[in-house]
Scaffold this motif. Structure first.
Motif, PDB file in Angstrom:
ATOM      1  N   PRO A 205      42.548  52.564  48.352  1.00  0.00           N
ATOM      2  CA  PRO A 205      42.950  51.959  47.067  1.00  0.00           C
ATOM      3  C   PRO A 205      44.127  50.994  47.193  1.00  0.00           C
ATOM      4  O   PRO A 205      44.143  49.939  46.549  1.00  0.00           O
ATOM      5  CB  PRO A 205      43.308  53.164  46.202  1.00  0.00           C
ATOM      6  CG  PRO A 205      42.528  54.293  46.776  1.00  0.00           C
ATOM      7  CD  PRO A 205      42.467  54.037  48.253  1.00  0.00           C
ATOM      8  N   GLU A 206      45.124  51.330  48.022  1.00  0.00           N
ATOM      9  CA  GLU A 206      46.294  50.468  48.142  1.00  0.00           C
ATOM     10  C   GLU A 206      45.931  49.129  48.779  1.00  0.00           C
ATOM     11  O   GLU A 206      46.350  48.063  48.311  1.00  0.00           O
ATOM     12  CB  GLU A 206      47.381  51.155  48.970  1.00  0.00           C
ATOM     13  CG  GLU A 206      48.651  50.309  49.090  1.00  0.00           C
ATOM     14  CD  GLU A 206      49.752  51.025  49.839  1.00  0.00           C
ATOM     15  OE1 GLU A 206      50.771  50.380  50.126  1.00  0.00           O
ATOM     16  OE2 GLU A 206      49.600  52.223  50.122  1.00  0.00           O
ATOM     17  N   THR A 207      45.128  49.187  49.844  1.00  0.00           N
ATOM     18  CA  THR A 207      44.703  47.939  50.493  1.00  0.00           C
ATOM     19  C   THR A 207      43.859  47.093  49.550  1.00  0.00           C
ATOM     20  O   THR A 207      44.007  45.866  49.484  1.00  0.00           O
ATOM     21  CB  THR A 207      43.901  48.251  51.764  1.00  0.00           C
ATOM     22  OG1 THR A 207      44.716  49.019  52.658  1.00  0.00           O
ATOM     23  CG2 THR A 207      43.470  46.965  52.462  1.00  0.00           C
ATOM     24  N   ALA A 208      42.971  47.730  48.802  1.00  0.00           N
ATOM     25  CA  ALA A 208      42.135  47.000  47.844  1.00  0.00           C
ATOM     26  C   ALA A 208      42.994  46.312  46.790  1.00  0.00           C
ATOM     27  O   ALA A 208      42.774  45.139  46.460  1.00  0.00           O
ATOM     28  CB  ALA A 208      41.152  47.958  47.186  1.00  0.00           C
ATOM     29  N   SER A 209      43.993  47.027  46.268  1.00  0.00           N
ATOM     30  CA  SER A 209      44.877  46.452  45.254  1.00  0.00           C
ATOM     31  C   SER A 209      45.674  45.293  45.834  1.00  0.00           C
ATOM     32  O   SER A 209      45.851  44.250  45.190  1.00  0.00           O
ATOM     33  CB  SER A 209      45.820  47.521  44.710  1.00  0.00           C
ATOM     34  OG  SER A 209      45.092  48.540  44.056  1.00  0.00           O
ATOM     35  N   ARG A 210      46.179  45.456  47.057  1.00  0.00           N
ATOM     36  CA  ARG A 210      46.951  44.394  47.692  1.00  0.00           C
ATOM     37  C   ARG A 210      46.115  43.125  47.867  1.00  0.00           C
ATOM     38  O   ARG A 210      46.602  42.014  47.656  1.00  0.00           O
ATOM     39  CB  ARG A 210      47.481  44.862  49.045  1.00  0.00           C
ATOM     40  CG  ARG A 210      48.665  45.820  48.954  1.00  0.00           C
ATOM     41  CD  ARG A 210      49.138  46.234  50.341  1.00  0.00           C
ATOM     42  NE  ARG A 210      50.301  47.094  50.267  1.00  0.00           N
ATOM     43  CZ  ARG A 210      51.561  46.652  50.204  1.00  0.00           C
ATOM     44  NH1 ARG A 210      51.792  45.353  50.207  1.00  0.00           N
ATOM     45  NH2 ARG A 210      52.568  47.492  50.147  1.00  0.00           N
ATOM     46  N   LEU A 211      44.858  43.297  48.250  1.00  0.00           N
ATOM     47  CA  LEU A 211      43.992  42.134  48.434  1.00  0.00           C
ATOM     48  C   LEU A 211      43.751  41.408  47.118  1.00  0.00           C
ATOM     49  O   LEU A 211      43.720  40.169  47.072  1.00  0.00           O
ATOM     50  CB  LEU A 211      42.660  42.564  49.058  1.00  0.00           C
ATOM     51  CG  LEU A 211      42.692  42.928  50.545  1.00  0.00           C
ATOM     52  CD1 LEU A 211      41.350  43.500  50.978  1.00  0.00           C
ATOM     53  CD2 LEU A 211      43.047  41.713  51.393  1.00  0.00           C
ATOM     54  N   LEU A 212      43.584  42.167  46.044  1.00  0.00           N
ATOM     55  CA  LEU A 212      43.380  41.541  44.732  1.00  0.00           C
ATOM     56  C   LEU A 212      44.639  40.797  44.271  1.00  0.00           C
ATOM     57  O   LEU A 212      44.552  39.690  43.723  1.00  0.00           O
ATOM     58  CB  LEU A 212      42.982  42.599  43.707  1.00  0.00           C
ATOM     59  CG  LEU A 212      41.587  43.214  43.899  1.00  0.00           C
ATOM     60  CD1 LEU A 212      41.387  44.376  42.939  1.00  0.00           C
ATOM     61  CD2 LEU A 212      40.501  42.161  43.710  1.00  0.00           C
ATOM     62  N   ILE A 213      45.799  41.404  44.486  1.00  0.00           N
ATOM     63  CA  ILE A 213      47.056  40.750  44.127  1.00  0.00           C
ATOM     64  C   ILE A 213      47.248  39.499  44.978  1.00  0.00           C
ATOM     65  O   ILE A 213      47.675  38.448  44.491  1.00  0.00           O
ATOM     66  CB  ILE A 213      48.235  41.726  44.294  1.00  0.00           C
ATOM     67  CG1 ILE A 213      48.104  42.892  43.310  1.00  0.00           C
ATOM     68  CG2 ILE A 213      49.565  41.015  44.074  1.00  0.00           C
ATOM     69  CD1 ILE A 213      49.068  44.025  43.556  1.00  0.00           C
ATOM     70  N   TYR A 214      46.918  39.614  46.275  1.00  0.00           N
ATOM     71  CA  TYR A 214      47.009  38.468  47.189  1.00  0.00           C
ATOM     72  C   TYR A 214      46.162  37.298  46.682  1.00  0.00           C
ATOM     73  O   TYR A 214      46.612  36.149  46.639  1.00  0.00           O
ATOM     74  CB  TYR A 214      46.562  38.893  48.579  1.00  0.00           C
ATOM     75  CG  TYR A 214      46.638  37.803  49.620  1.00  0.00           C
ATOM     76  CD1 TYR A 214      47.748  37.669  50.443  1.00  0.00           C
ATOM     77  CD2 TYR A 214      45.583  36.907  49.792  1.00  0.00           C
ATOM     78  CE1 TYR A 214      47.816  36.668  51.387  1.00  0.00           C
ATOM     79  CE2 TYR A 214      45.639  35.902  50.740  1.00  0.00           C
ATOM     80  CZ  TYR A 214      46.761  35.793  51.548  1.00  0.00           C
ATOM     81  OH  TYR A 214      46.821  34.784  52.479  1.00  0.00           O
TER      82      TYR A 214
END
Length: 239
Positions: A205-214
């Motif tokens: 979940p954290e990596t997925a969220s970071r990619l979306l924010i990126y």
């Protein structure tokens, strides 16, 4: 001067532990057919207070490209006024702001079309976390003489916390009858359906969220034409 080109990087930084107030004013006059690229990076101390004022005056067929990046101060305000005072002028104003903690960020942008055949673009994005607040006020004025004006503005915000608050007020004041103008504003959290899809592909979940924010932030950062500055901004904002 007329038909000249210029790139300016305006950067505000401070020692993290210090308390201080910055009150900065810049004025830009762009003569006929001149081109100015202006980059403004606000990376002040989290204990700082920053008030920035900028006034831009454009003459015939001049171009003004503005990129503003803001993070850091406890209280930040940016007051930008662009007057397109010549025919066939163009301004493109882009911004990215990031807030967290108890930070408060204001962006008050005013574009004034006073002559015919001018074009303007205003596109700002915000990322808000924790209990931070941000205000966006985007105003476009099209005077009676400014026929054939083409103007678009947009403000998009990503709220990472239920306690974050965003106040957005885009506005158009049109006194001419032959124009093409539009505006819009959005605010919302991360799309959980998209996160679920990315999790189904093996991402946590954290990596997925970071990619979306990126992806959300990089749309503004990728428009920076100076490679060294673009790399610096990626490190400053996206990490």
């Amino acid at each position: 001067g007329a038909r000249s080109r210029m790139k300016v990087i305006e950067s505000f930084v401070g020692v993290e532990s210090s308390h201080y107030f910055t009150n900065a004013v810049s004025e830009i006059v762009i003569e006929d057919e001149a081109n100015v690229d202006h980059y403004r990076i606000l990376s002040e101390s989290p204990n700082a207070f920053h008030v920035g004022t900028q006034r831009v005056y454009q003459k015939h067929a001049s171009i003004f490209n503005s990129h503003t990046f803001q993070k850091g101060p406890a209280l930040g305000r940016y007051d930008l006024n662009v007057e397109l005072a010549g025919q066939e002028t163009h301004c493109d104003l882009k911004g990215l702001y990031m807030t967290s903690g108890d930070q408060h960020m204001d962006n008050l942008i005013n574009i004034d079309h006073t002559e015919p055949n001018g074009t303007s673009r205003l596109y700002y994005k915000g990322i808000l976390d924790q209990k931070s607040k941000a205000v966006f006020g985007g105003t476009v004025i099209v005077r009676r003489e400014a026929q054939k004006t083409d103007s678009l503005q947009s403000d998009k915000n990503l709220l990472l916390s239920p306690d974050a608050e965003m106040y957005s007020k885009p506005a158009l004041f049109i006194y001419a009858d032959d124009v093409k103008c539009g505006h819009g504003a959005t605010a919302g959290n991360i799309d959980y359906d998209t996160v679920f899809y990315m999790k189904s592909r093996g991402l946590d979940p954290e990596t997925a969220s970071r990619l979306l924010i990126y992806g959300f932030a990089s749309e503004i950062i990728d428009t920076v034409r100076l490679e060294e500055l673009r790399t610096h901004l990626e490190e400053l904002f996206l990490e």
